[in-house]
Motif scaffolding. Structure first.
Motif, PDB file in Angstrom:
ATOM      1  N   ASP A 242      39.795  14.531  -7.150  1.00 12.42           N
ATOM      2  CA  ASP A 242      39.118  15.527  -7.979  1.00 12.42           C
ATOM      3  C   ASP A 242      37.654  15.682  -7.607  1.00 12.42           C
ATOM      4  OD1 ASP A 242      38.907  12.796  -9.073  1.00 12.42           O
ATOM      5  OD2 ASP A 242      37.689  13.745 -10.631  1.00 12.42           O
ATOM      6  N   ASP A 243      37.064  14.724  -6.897  1.00 13.01           N
ATOM      7  CA  ASP A 243      35.656  14.817  -6.511  1.00 13.01           C
ATOM      8  C   ASP A 243      35.525  15.726  -5.291  1.00 13.01           C
ATOM      9  OD1 ASP A 243      33.127  13.930  -5.014  1.00 13.01           O
ATOM     10  OD2 ASP A 243      32.912  12.948  -6.958  1.00 13.01           O
ATOM     11  N   VAL A 244      34.753  16.823  -5.431  1.00 12.06           N
ATOM     12  CA  VAL A 244      34.658  17.833  -4.370  1.00 12.06           C
ATOM     13  C   VAL A 244      34.007  17.252  -3.127  1.00 12.06           C
ATOM     14  CG1 VAL A 244      33.732  20.100  -3.786  1.00 12.06           C
ATOM     15  CG2 VAL A 244      34.566  19.664  -6.098  1.00 12.06           C
ATOM     16  N   LEU A 245      32.940  16.435  -3.314  1.00 11.21           N
ATOM     17  CA  LEU A 245      32.244  15.892  -2.147  1.00 11.21           C
ATOM     18  C   LEU A 245      33.148  14.943  -1.370  1.00 11.21           C
ATOM     19  CD1 LEU A 245      28.727  15.203  -3.693  1.00 11.21           C
ATOM     20  CD2 LEU A 245      29.385  17.077  -2.196  1.00 11.21           C
ATOM     21  N   VAL A 246      33.822  14.018  -2.090  1.00 14.99           N
ATOM     22  CA  VAL A 246      34.723  13.087  -1.416  1.00 14.99           C
ATOM     23  C   VAL A 246      35.824  13.849  -0.689  1.00 14.99           C
ATOM     24  CG1 VAL A 246      36.391  11.225  -1.763  1.00 14.99           C
ATOM     25  CG2 VAL A 246      34.238  11.209  -3.007  1.00 14.99           C
ATOM     26  N   ALA A 247      36.408  14.843  -1.371  1.00 14.00           N
ATOM     27  CA  ALA A 247      37.503  15.593  -0.766  1.00 14.00           C
ATOM     28  C   ALA A 247      37.057  16.312   0.504  1.00 14.00           C
ATOM     29  CB  ALA A 247      38.062  16.595  -1.778  1.00 14.00           C
ATOM     30  N   SER A 248      35.860  16.944   0.455  1.00 13.16           N
ATOM     31  CA  SER A 248      35.422  17.707   1.629  1.00 13.16           C
ATOM     32  C   SER A 248      35.212  16.803   2.835  1.00 13.16           C
ATOM     33  CB  SER A 248      34.128  18.460   1.289  1.00 13.16           C
ATOM     34  OG  SER A 248      33.101  17.541   0.948  1.00 13.16           O
ATOM     35  N   VAL A 249      34.635  15.603   2.619  1.00 11.95           N
ATOM     36  CA  VAL A 249      34.356  14.718   3.754  1.00 11.95           C
ATOM     37  C   VAL A 249      35.648  14.081   4.275  1.00 11.95           C
ATOM     38  CG1 VAL A 249      33.160  12.625   4.446  1.00 11.95           C
ATOM     39  CG2 VAL A 249      32.025  14.267   2.965  1.00 11.95           C
ATOM     40  N   VAL A 250      36.508  13.579   3.371  1.00 14.10           N
ATOM     41  CA  VAL A 250      37.727  12.897   3.809  1.00 14.10           C
ATOM     42  C   VAL A 250      38.684  13.857   4.488  1.00 14.10           C
ATOM     43  CG1 VAL A 250      39.727  11.586   3.021  1.00 14.10           C
ATOM     44  CG2 VAL A 250      37.485  11.121   2.048  1.00 14.10           C
ATOM     45  N   VAL A 251      38.820  15.074   3.956  1.00 15.39           N
ATOM     46  CA  VAL A 251      39.696  16.059   4.597  1.00 15.39           C
ATOM     47  C   VAL A 251      39.217  16.351   6.012  1.00 15.39           C
ATOM     48  CG1 VAL A 251      40.449  18.457   4.531  1.00 15.39           C
ATOM     49  CG2 VAL A 251      40.520  17.086   2.462  1.00 15.39           C
ATOM     50  N   ALA A 252      37.891  16.509   6.167  1.00 13.77           N
ATOM     51  CA  ALA A 252      37.353  16.770   7.503  1.00 13.77           C
ATOM     52  C   ALA A 252      37.642  15.596   8.443  1.00 13.77           C
ATOM     53  CB  ALA A 252      35.846  17.031   7.415  1.00 13.77           C
ATOM     54  N   ALA A 253      37.499  14.348   7.915  1.00 10.26           N
ATOM     55  CA  ALA A 253      37.753  13.181   8.755  1.00 10.26           C
ATOM     56  C   ALA A 253      39.217  13.107   9.172  1.00 10.26           C
ATOM     57  CB  ALA A 253      37.353  11.912   8.015  1.00 10.26           C
ATOM     58  N   LEU A 254      40.138  13.380   8.255  1.00  9.63           N
ATOM     59  CA  LEU A 254      41.554  13.332   8.588  1.00  9.63           C
ATOM     60  C   LEU A 254      41.925  14.434   9.576  1.00  9.63           C
ATOM     61  CD1 LEU A 254      43.103  12.567   5.073  1.00  9.63           C
ATOM     62  CD2 LEU A 254      42.891  11.016   7.009  1.00  9.63           C
ATOM     63  N   GLU A 255      41.398  15.634   9.379  1.00 10.09           N
ATOM     64  CA  GLU A 255      41.709  16.725  10.307  1.00 10.09           C
ATOM     65  C   GLU A 255      41.094  16.459  11.675  1.00 10.09           C
ATOM     66  OE1 GLU A 255      40.298  20.119   8.231  1.00 10.09           O
ATOM     67  OE2 GLU A 255      42.151  20.376   7.055  1.00 10.09           O
ATOM     68  N   HIS A 256      39.933  15.784  11.694  1.00  9.37           N
ATOM     69  CA  HIS A 256      39.331  15.422  12.981  1.00  9.37           C
ATOM     70  C   HIS A 256      40.228  14.432  13.733  1.00  9.37           C
ATOM     71  CE1 HIS A 256      36.552  13.312  15.752  1.00  9.37           C
ATOM     72  NE2 HIS A 256      35.961  14.513  15.838  1.00  9.37           N
ATOM     73  N   ALA A 257      41.020  13.623  12.960  1.00  8.80           N
ATOM     74  CA  ALA A 257      41.954  12.679  13.573  1.00  8.80           C
ATOM     75  C   ALA A 257      43.319  13.320  13.838  1.00  8.80           C
ATOM     76  CB  ALA A 257      42.126  11.461  12.666  1.00  8.80           C
ATOM     77  N   SER A 258      43.378  14.672  13.790  1.00  5.79           N
ATOM     78  CA  SER A 258      44.573  15.456  14.135  1.00  5.79           C
ATOM     79  C   SER A 258      45.630  15.447  13.039  1.00  5.79           C
ATOM     80  CB  SER A 258      45.203  14.960  15.451  1.00  5.79           C
ATOM     81  OG  SER A 258      44.274  15.049  16.505  1.00  5.79           O
ATOM     82  N   HIS A 259      45.323  14.925  11.848  1.00 12.47           N
ATOM     83  CA  HIS A 259      46.275  14.981  10.759  1.00 12.47           C
ATOM     84  C   HIS A 259      46.132  16.308  10.011  1.00 12.47           C
ATOM     85  CE1 HIS A 259      47.242  10.899  11.543  1.00 12.47           C
ATOM     86  NE2 HIS A 259      46.090  10.391  11.088  1.00 12.47           N
ATOM     87  N   SER A 260      47.207  16.731   9.351  1.00 11.80           N
ATOM     88  CA  SER A 260      47.143  17.906   8.488  1.00 11.80           C
ATOM     89  C   SER A 260      47.097  17.438   7.041  1.00 11.80           C
ATOM     90  CB  SER A 260      48.352  18.813   8.705  1.00 11.80           C
ATOM     91  OG  SER A 260      49.552  18.132   8.394  1.00 11.80           O
TER      92      SER A 260
END
Length: 738
Positions: free
Chosen positions: A626-644
């Protein structure tokens, strides 16, 4: 308007205290009596049912035995040839070694009975049963040769249609009575056997009076006619209200009726109620007696205290009190000193006032400090979740930047920022330590260093007659465990060995070796085995089988609790290891502790430099944050690691997607979030509705156990920790291929 408590004496309040304790005790005794009555009643009903089924089985067996004999005799060729003399000799020979009898009948006459010494043709009872096919069980009020009731198993002769003769094997009522008595019924119960016509064929009470009578109670009769079974309230033939069990009919239509008088149940309830009332009365009597004694012991000192206070009001110095009650005596001493000080000068009085004011100020400051600490403790839990989310955002963002920025002048500031984020996380963990139960914190441990740190304690505890010898290979790898708990476990084992050799002394030897794999610990392929061996008296097989039972000890009273080895076992298994013990009387004891060897990467010092991924799997991640900041950073990190990544703001939203059939490889969720579900409740829902979906939980505060998840990530976590945790959760799962 001021509220005032009603005036009561010490004795009255003691009596109220006794009543306050007595009333719950009475309620508990009543519940216990009711529970005992229910259990006793259920036991009686089960006993009635078991008795009825056992008796029915015995009746079927007796009928079957006689039916077999009758059919064998009906098939003899001599009967078919109408050579009745030969048939009679064969029948007498067949039952010569038993107490059975064989009779030959037609519709009107009985030709012979092997129970009589000579054959005699006699008339049968009018309307007596004659079987033309199958089998039947006849009953007549009296036989042709005896006034007693008679039953017989009848079969038609073989080879003739219609048959002229029936071959019968008598089934005397006395045998039914024997079967009833063999069940050893309760004295209060009445057991009856009824045939397919609902006639009484045997009864535990007054059988001569009731054999041959038909069951008369309508409900019981109706249930027996339709072949039913169960419990019902009836009246026995002798008009006694009873709780009755009717067994299912047997193979030949006979059933068993067991009746328990309702008065027996009432007597059992009354007995339990009387016991409860008697126990309550005893408790009340004892409580009131203690209250009276206590009131007498307290009232006199209070009166003396009242007199001392009156003397102080009269500006006299009261004498010190010696009542035997420390609280009263201390108050009396205070009054004595107060009287002395009342005669001092105004200067002393003013000094005392200033002193009292200073004490009040200190008390207020202490109270403020206590409230401040209490507020800090309460605020800790409230801010930990949000603050860890912020740290997660900061650290994850720095890690993403660190992955993208080449080595150069920006590397050191990024590493410093990451280190500061880690120190902030440590501060949060220290804040959360207030009032929380500490869990195991495994870390790489050098066994030799651990033994050196605890050497002073063990040397002092072992004494002069017992010595500790450590035989350790300097090349032993580090093991993975909680160092405090490991030290306590080793001390437990060493002290147990010391106690075994306390009388004669000896040597405690500690060895360690590496074990490659163990069937009992499948998750730890490499283990470090630590042996603690003594040359004491050893244990026999009976003692050895119980050493890990809590509270079992062979030490004298006061010398041991029986919790040492169970605590060692619990620690070893919680650490993904095991413990075993071997002992022989006269040859000493060896306790072996198996703990996992620390992985090389766990022993290496931490580094903020990016390292290679362990897996090239591409995952479809359902992330709930639910935290927008955490979500934005973690999603970017996972997508950078080629995950969807599919991002949901609440657990309710994620559940709806899963119910719609959303295809994902792993669930990654926070614990605390808005909506009707928490992250742990979402994991529990997936465990029931999507059992094949791995779950990973991240939390910055929650201390609840996360059952059913692969791993719990404590915020703030590193990108590599997240990626490794996702790899571990999805190990062995069918995934999207790169």
């Amino acid at each position: 308007m001021a509220f005032s408590m009603p005036q009561t004496s010490i004795r009255g309040r003691l009596f109220l205290l006794v009543l306050a304790l007595w009333i719950p005790a009475v309620a508990g005794l009543g519940l216990q009596a009711y529970s005992g009555y229910s259990s006793q009643k259920q036991s009686m009903l089960e006993e009635m049912q078991q008795q009825a089924m056992a008796l029915r089985f015995g009746i079927d067996t007796e009928i079957e035995r006689r039916l077999t004999l009758a059919r064998a005799m009906a098939a003899l060729p001599s009967l078919e040839a109408r050579d009745l003399a030969t048939f009679e000799r064969a029948a007498r020979a067949a039952v010569k070694e038993s107490d059975e009898r064989v009779v030959l009948l037609d519709r009107e006459r009985q030709y012979f009975n092997t129970g009589a010494p000579v054959a005699a043709v006699v008339a049968r009872h009018p309307g007596a049963l004659f079987v033309t096919s199958g089998m039947g069980i006849s009953f007549v009020p009296h036989g042709p040769l005896t006034p007693a009731p008679l039953m017989a198993v009848l079969v038609p002769e073989s080879g003739r249609t219609p048959p002229q003769f029936n071959v019968g094997v008598p089934f005397p009522p006395a045998r039914v009575q024997q079967l009833i008595q063999q069940q050893r019924p309760r004295a209060a119960t009445v057991t009856s056997v009824i045939d397919s016509q609902q006639r009484v064929m045997g009864r535990s009470r007054d059988p001569e009076r009731w054999i041959g009578q038909r069951a008369s109670y309508p409900a019981l009769l109706e249930m027996a006619v339709r072949g039913g079974s169960g419990f019902l309230s009836t009246q026995t033939l002798d008009r006694v209200a009873s709780l009755t069990y009717l067994s299912p009919p047997g193979r030949y239509g006979w059933a068993v009726v067991v009746a328990l008088p309702e008065q027996a149940l009432t007597n059992a309830a009354s007995e339990l109620a009387l016991r409860a009332v008697a126990s309550s009365a005893v408790l009340l009597f004892i409580g009131l007696g203690l209250a009276i004694v206590a009131a007498r012991r307290i009232s006199q000192p209070v009166k003396l205290l009242e007199q001392a206070a009156g003397a102080l009001l009269d500006q006299r110095v009261p004498a010190p009190l010696a009542t035997g009650l420390s609280e009263i005596d201390r108050v009396g001493e205070v009054l004595h000193h107060a009287g002395q000080r009342a005669h001092e000068s105004g200067r002393v009085l003013e000094a005392r006032v200033r002193e009292a004011s200073e004490e009040a100020r200190k008390a207020e400051a202490s109270l403020f400090e206590a409230r401040k600490h209490e507020a800090i403790g309460r605020l800790t839990g409230a801010i930990a979740h949000d603050f860890n989310n912020l740290l997660q955002t900061i650290s994850m963002g720095l890690q993403v930047v660190s992955r993208s920025v080449p080595e150069g002048r920006h590397t050191r500031p990024l590493q410093a920022a990451l280190a500061a984020s880690g120190r902030a996380a440590d501060q949060i963990r220290q804040m959360l330590a207030f009032g929380r139960t500490q869990q195991l914190r495994p870390q790489p441990i050098n066994l030799a260093d651990l033994l050196l740190r605890s050497q002073d304690l063990t040397d002092k505890a072992l004494g002069e007659r017992v010595r500790l010898v450590a035989q350790l290979d300097p090349g032993l790898p580090a093991l993975m465990a909680d160092p405090i708990q490991l030290e306590l476990a080793l001390l437990n084992l060493v002290f147990n060995a010391r106690d075994a050799m306390r009388d004669r002394g000896g040597t405690v030897t500690l060895r360690a070796s590496v074990v490659d794999g163990d069937p009992a610990v499948p998750d730890a392929p490499r283990l470090l085995r630590i042996d603690v061996e003594d040359d004491g008296p050893g244990m026999d097989a009976a003692t050895l089988a119980r050493v890990f039972e809590p509270y079992f000890t062979t030490k004298p009273v006061g010398a041991g609790t029986g919790l040492g080895l169970p605590q060692v076992q619990a620690f070893a298994r919680q650490s993904r290891g095991d413990v075993r013990i071997a002992s022989t009387p006269g040859a000493g004891t060896c306790v072996s502790l198996f703990l996992p060897v620390a992985a090389l990467e766990a022993v290496a010092p931490p580094t903020a430099v990016q390292h290679a991924r362990r897996s090239d799997k591409v995952l479809r991640v359902l992330m709930v944050e639910d935290d927008v900041l955490v979500a934005s950073v973690v999603v970017a990190a996972l997508e950078h690691a080629s995950h969807s990544v599919v991002l949901c703001r609440t657990a309710d939203e994620a559940r709806a997607l899963l119910e719609q059939g959303q295809c994902v490889d792993v669930l990654f969720t926070d614990v605390m979030m808005p909506g009707s579900m928490t992250g742990l409740e979402l994991v529990a829902w997936c465990r029931e509705n999507r059992p094949g979906l791995p779950a990973l939980v991240a939390t910055g505060y929650s201390a609840r156990p996360a059952g059913g998840v692969c791993k719990v990530l404590r915020k703030p976590y590193a990108i590599e920790d997240l990626l490794d945790a996702l790899d571990a959760c999805t190990a062995g799962q069918p995934l999207l291929q790169v």
